[in-house]
Design a protein around this motif. Structure first.
Motif, PDB file in Angstrom:
ATOM      1  N   MET A   1     -40.745  22.485 -74.041  1.00  0.00           N
ATOM      2  CA  MET A   1     -41.916  22.093 -74.824  1.00  0.00           C
ATOM      3  C   MET A   1     -42.782  23.290 -75.185  1.00  0.00           C
ATOM      4  SD  MET A   1     -44.973  19.388 -73.833  1.00  0.00           S
ATOM      5  CE  MET A   1     -43.903  17.949 -73.750  1.00  0.00           C
ATOM      6  N   THR A   2     -43.040  24.164 -74.227  1.00  0.00           N
ATOM      7  CA  THR A   2     -43.922  25.311 -74.496  1.00  0.00           C
ATOM      8  C   THR A   2     -43.239  26.355 -75.378  1.00  0.00           C
ATOM      9  OG1 THR A   2     -43.286  26.223 -72.327  1.00  0.00           O
ATOM     10  CG2 THR A   2     -45.378  25.044 -72.457  1.00  0.00           C
ATOM     11  N   SER A   3     -41.920  26.413 -75.348  1.00  0.00           N
ATOM     12  CA  SER A   3     -41.213  27.301 -76.280  1.00  0.00           C
ATOM     13  C   SER A   3     -41.430  26.835 -77.714  1.00  0.00           C
ATOM     14  CB  SER A   3     -39.722  27.346 -75.951  1.00  0.00           C
ATOM     15  OG  SER A   3     -39.500  28.023 -74.734  1.00  0.00           O
ATOM     16  N   TRP A   4     -41.473  25.506 -77.901  1.00  0.00           N
ATOM     17  CA  TRP A   4     -41.752  24.959 -79.236  1.00  0.00           C
ATOM     18  C   TRP A   4     -43.223  25.196 -79.609  1.00  0.00           C
ATOM     19  CZ3 TRP A   4     -44.875  20.716 -80.748  1.00  0.00           C
ATOM     20  CH2 TRP A   4     -44.730  20.348 -82.094  1.00  0.00           C
ATOM     21  N   ILE A   5     -44.137  24.971 -78.668  1.00  0.00           N
ATOM     22  CA  ILE A   5     -45.565  25.192 -78.924  1.00  0.00           C
ATOM     23  C   ILE A   5     -45.828  26.648 -79.297  1.00  0.00           C
ATOM     24  CG2 ILE A   5     -47.852  25.247 -77.818  1.00  0.00           C
ATOM     25  CD1 ILE A   5     -47.000  22.824 -76.163  1.00  0.00           C
ATOM     26  N   GLU A   6     -45.059  27.557 -78.719  1.00  0.00           N
ATOM     27  CA  GLU A   6     -45.254  28.985 -78.932  1.00  0.00           C
ATOM     28  C   GLU A   6     -45.273  29.343 -80.421  1.00  0.00           C
ATOM     29  OE1 GLU A   6     -43.447  33.142 -77.061  1.00  0.00           O
ATOM     30  OE2 GLU A   6     -42.321  31.262 -76.901  1.00  0.00           O
TER      31      GLU A   6
ATOM     32  N   THR B   1     -49.972  24.569 -67.488  1.00  0.00           N
ATOM     33  CA  THR B   1     -50.965  25.639 -67.330  1.00  0.00           C
ATOM     34  C   THR B   1     -50.286  27.008 -67.206  1.00  0.00           C
ATOM     35  OG1 THR B   1     -52.486  24.089 -66.250  1.00  0.00           O
ATOM     36  CG2 THR B   1     -52.886  26.445 -65.923  1.00  0.00           C
ATOM     37  N   LYS B   2     -49.270  27.067 -66.361  1.00  0.00           N
ATOM     38  CA  LYS B   2     -48.583  28.328 -66.099  1.00  0.00           C
ATOM     39  C   LYS B   2     -47.825  28.831 -67.334  1.00  0.00           C
ATOM     40  CE  LYS B   2     -45.006  30.255 -63.007  1.00  0.00           C
ATOM     41  NZ  LYS B   2     -43.946  30.478 -64.010  1.00  0.00           N
ATOM     42  N   MET B   3     -47.052  27.943 -67.966  1.00  0.00           N
ATOM     43  CA  MET B   3     -46.188  28.384 -69.063  1.00  0.00           C
ATOM     44  C   MET B   3     -46.954  28.650 -70.355  1.00  0.00           C
ATOM     45  SD  MET B   3     -42.708  26.168 -68.415  1.00  0.00           S
ATOM     46  CE  MET B   3     -41.971  26.109 -66.776  1.00  0.00           C
ATOM     47  N   LEU B   4     -48.025  27.891 -70.594  1.00  0.00           N
ATOM     48  CA  LEU B   4     -48.855  28.187 -71.763  1.00  0.00           C
ATOM     49  C   LEU B   4     -49.518  29.552 -71.614  1.00  0.00           C
ATOM     50  CD1 LEU B   4     -50.557  24.746 -72.521  1.00  0.00           C
ATOM     51  CD2 LEU B   4     -48.837  25.922 -73.916  1.00  0.00           C
ATOM     52  N   LYS B   5     -49.955  29.860 -70.407  1.00  0.00           N
ATOM     53  CA  LYS B   5     -50.588  31.159 -70.171  1.00  0.00           C
ATOM     54  C   LYS B   5     -49.599  32.293 -70.429  1.00  0.00           C
ATOM     55  CE  LYS B   5     -53.246  33.726 -66.706  1.00  0.00           C
ATOM     56  NZ  LYS B   5     -53.820  33.692 -65.329  1.00  0.00           N
ATOM     57  N   GLU B   6     -48.332  32.068 -70.064  1.00  0.00           N
ATOM     58  CA  GLU B   6     -47.311  33.098 -70.247  1.00  0.00           C
ATOM     59  C   GLU B   6     -46.915  33.261 -71.716  1.00  0.00           C
ATOM     60  OE1 GLU B   6     -44.209  31.655 -67.766  1.00  0.00           O
ATOM     61  OE2 GLU B   6     -45.089  32.432 -65.897  1.00  0.00           O
ATOM     62  N   LYS B   7     -46.758  32.137 -72.422  1.00  0.00           N
ATOM     63  CA  LYS B   7     -46.206  32.174 -73.780  1.00  0.00           C
ATOM     64  C   LYS B   7     -47.268  32.195 -74.866  1.00  0.00           C
ATOM     65  CE  LYS B   7     -42.128  29.594 -72.244  1.00  0.00           C
ATOM     66  NZ  LYS B   7     -41.283  28.384 -72.431  1.00  0.00           N
ATOM     67  N   ARG B   8     -48.423  31.546 -74.601  1.00  0.00           N
ATOM     68  CA  ARG B   8     -49.513  31.503 -75.574  1.00  0.00           C
ATOM     69  C   ARG B   8     -50.839  31.686 -74.856  1.00  0.00           C
ATOM     70  NH1 ARG B   8     -49.346  28.676 -80.391  1.00  0.00           N
ATOM     71  NH2 ARG B   8     -51.576  29.152 -80.406  1.00  0.00           N
TER      72      ARG B   8
END
Length: 407
Positions: free
Chosen positions: A157-162, A188-195
């Motif tokens: 999901m966060t890869s798509w949001i990126e 929280t963790k993955m959004l911080k990393e990717k965006r």
């Protein structure tokens, strides 16, 4: 007198042989009544639907496959009662998915039973309890997960949001137990990393299957200034959340794990178009003939949509493992499942040996109107907008599995 007696003995032997013809039984321990019943009942009917297909093709290693439904009311203690009932009835395969709290209790109980009862082992086939711990620090030889876990789905999901510049403020709302908190933590963790530019403007945890009116939560989302919502809600809780948001007129994407679960499309309809997204192993375009055939046959026979691809995959993998092992014994089937791969309608899947976590492709889809194969008797269904390959979905594991001796 001897001849009639021998005839009676022969008849008795024949009857015993007929009665003892092996049947492989799998018990589904999930909610079949109450507010989450649609989730459990649709899974039960899907399992029975595909079991019929397997039986028509010779069964599981020549044995008939039977699905048994046991109602746990999404309660861990009731689930343990139902597990013991299944074991006492000779069932050696159990499956469950609705609620990682239930999954946690079953995992511990199956481990304990198998340690105390060598030769009478039980396998836990996990279809949707997606707490990452089950295939990391709590991994077990007796547990196999056929769904992507929380972090795998959030990774997709966060890869798509990126790549979505229009998403800058996100609100998190989840059920208040281990699964919901894992979703929030992963987001929280993955959004911080990717965006790192994305701001999390609010976060709520609410009781599982207890909220009847989501208006207060939706009001908070609206006032937060969010332009997207991330939620792992399932069952009644996803249906009521997205319906209330639609009624409230919230014009923002709801990025969900279970937005296509039974009841959502019917209740939300037009208001959910271009708003409800999901990350899942399946989607509603049915862009392969076999996918369309599955959808039509499932709906005609059961009244449910072909949502649970992973249930078909699970039964097909058990079938393939039993054939490979030339046995339906759970221990032999478990060893045969390790690193087993099969082809599904959406791509090849692999049951990773190191942690018993399914490796599979995932898809991002969004609710659309005028779909060729509508969900729940409507014209709405989920249109695929992105595919995340199996390798991209995959994540490392911390599992250090202890295996029994292979006899």
């Amino acid at each position: 007198m001897l001849k009639p007696l021998l005839s009676m003995v022969a008849a008795t032997v024949l009857l015993v042989g007929t009665a003892s013809a092996d049947t492989v039984r799998i018990a589904l321990i999930d909610p079949l009544t109450g507010p989450m019943a649609a989730a459990g009942q649709s899974a039960l009917d899907h399992l029975k639907f595909h079991a019929e297909k397997i039986n028509e093709n010779g069964g599981i290693n020549g044995d008939k496959l039977e699905i048994v439904g046991l109602d746990n009311k999404v309660n861990p203690q009731e689930s343990l009662v139902q597990l013991q009932k299944a074991i006492d009835d000779g069932i050696r395969y159990v499956t469950q998915g609705m609620g990682s709290s239930v999954g946690s209790a079953l995992l511990a109980a199956v481990n304990k039973h198998n340690q105390r009862n060598p030769g009478d082992e039980v396998l836990y086939l996990n279809i949707a309890a997606v707490d990452p711990a089950f295939t990391n620090e709590r991994c077990s030889f007796w547990h196999f997960r056929f769904d992507a876990h929380v972090d795998m789905k959030m990774n997709a999901m966060t890869s798509w949001i990126e790549g979505r510049d229009d998403i800058k403020k996100v609100y998190l709302i989840n059920q208040d137990y281990s699964f919901g908190r894992a979703v929030a933590e992963a987001a929280t963790k993955m959004l911080k990393e990717k965006r790192p530019d994305i701001e999390i403007v609010g976060q709520d945890f609410h009781p599982l299957a207890k909220v009847k009116d989501f208006t207060p939560y939706v009001s908070k989302i609206q006032s937060s200034g969010a332009d997207a919502v991330i939620t792992g809600n399932w069952g009644q809780d996803i249906t009521l959340l997205v319906k209330t948001a639609a009624d409230y007129g919230l014009d923002m994407p709801f990025l969900t794990y279970y937005g296509a679960m039974a009841g959502v499309v019917t209740q939300v309809g037009e208001a959910g178009v271009d708003r409800i997204y999901q990350v899942n192993e399946y989607y509603g375009d049915f862009d392969k003939p076999e996918m369309a055939e599955q959808q039509v046959a499932m709906y005609e026979e059961t009244g449910w949509d072909y949502y649970w691809l992973r249930l078909t995959t699970m039964l097909d993998m058990i079938d393939a493992a039993a054939e490979k092992a030339d046995s339906t014994d759970p221990v032999k089937v478990a060893f045969a499942l390790e690193d087993l791969s099969i082809e599904t309608t959406t791509g090849e899947v692999v049951m990773r040996k190191s942690d018993h976590q399914m490796q599979l492709p995932l898809f991002i889809s969004v609710l659309k109107d005028d779909m060729e194969y509508g969900a729940e008797g409507t014209d709405f269904n989920f249109h695929k907008i992105a595919e995340i390959s199996r390798d991209e979905v995959s994540l490392p594991t911390t599992c250090k599995m202890r295996r029994p001796k292979q006899g």
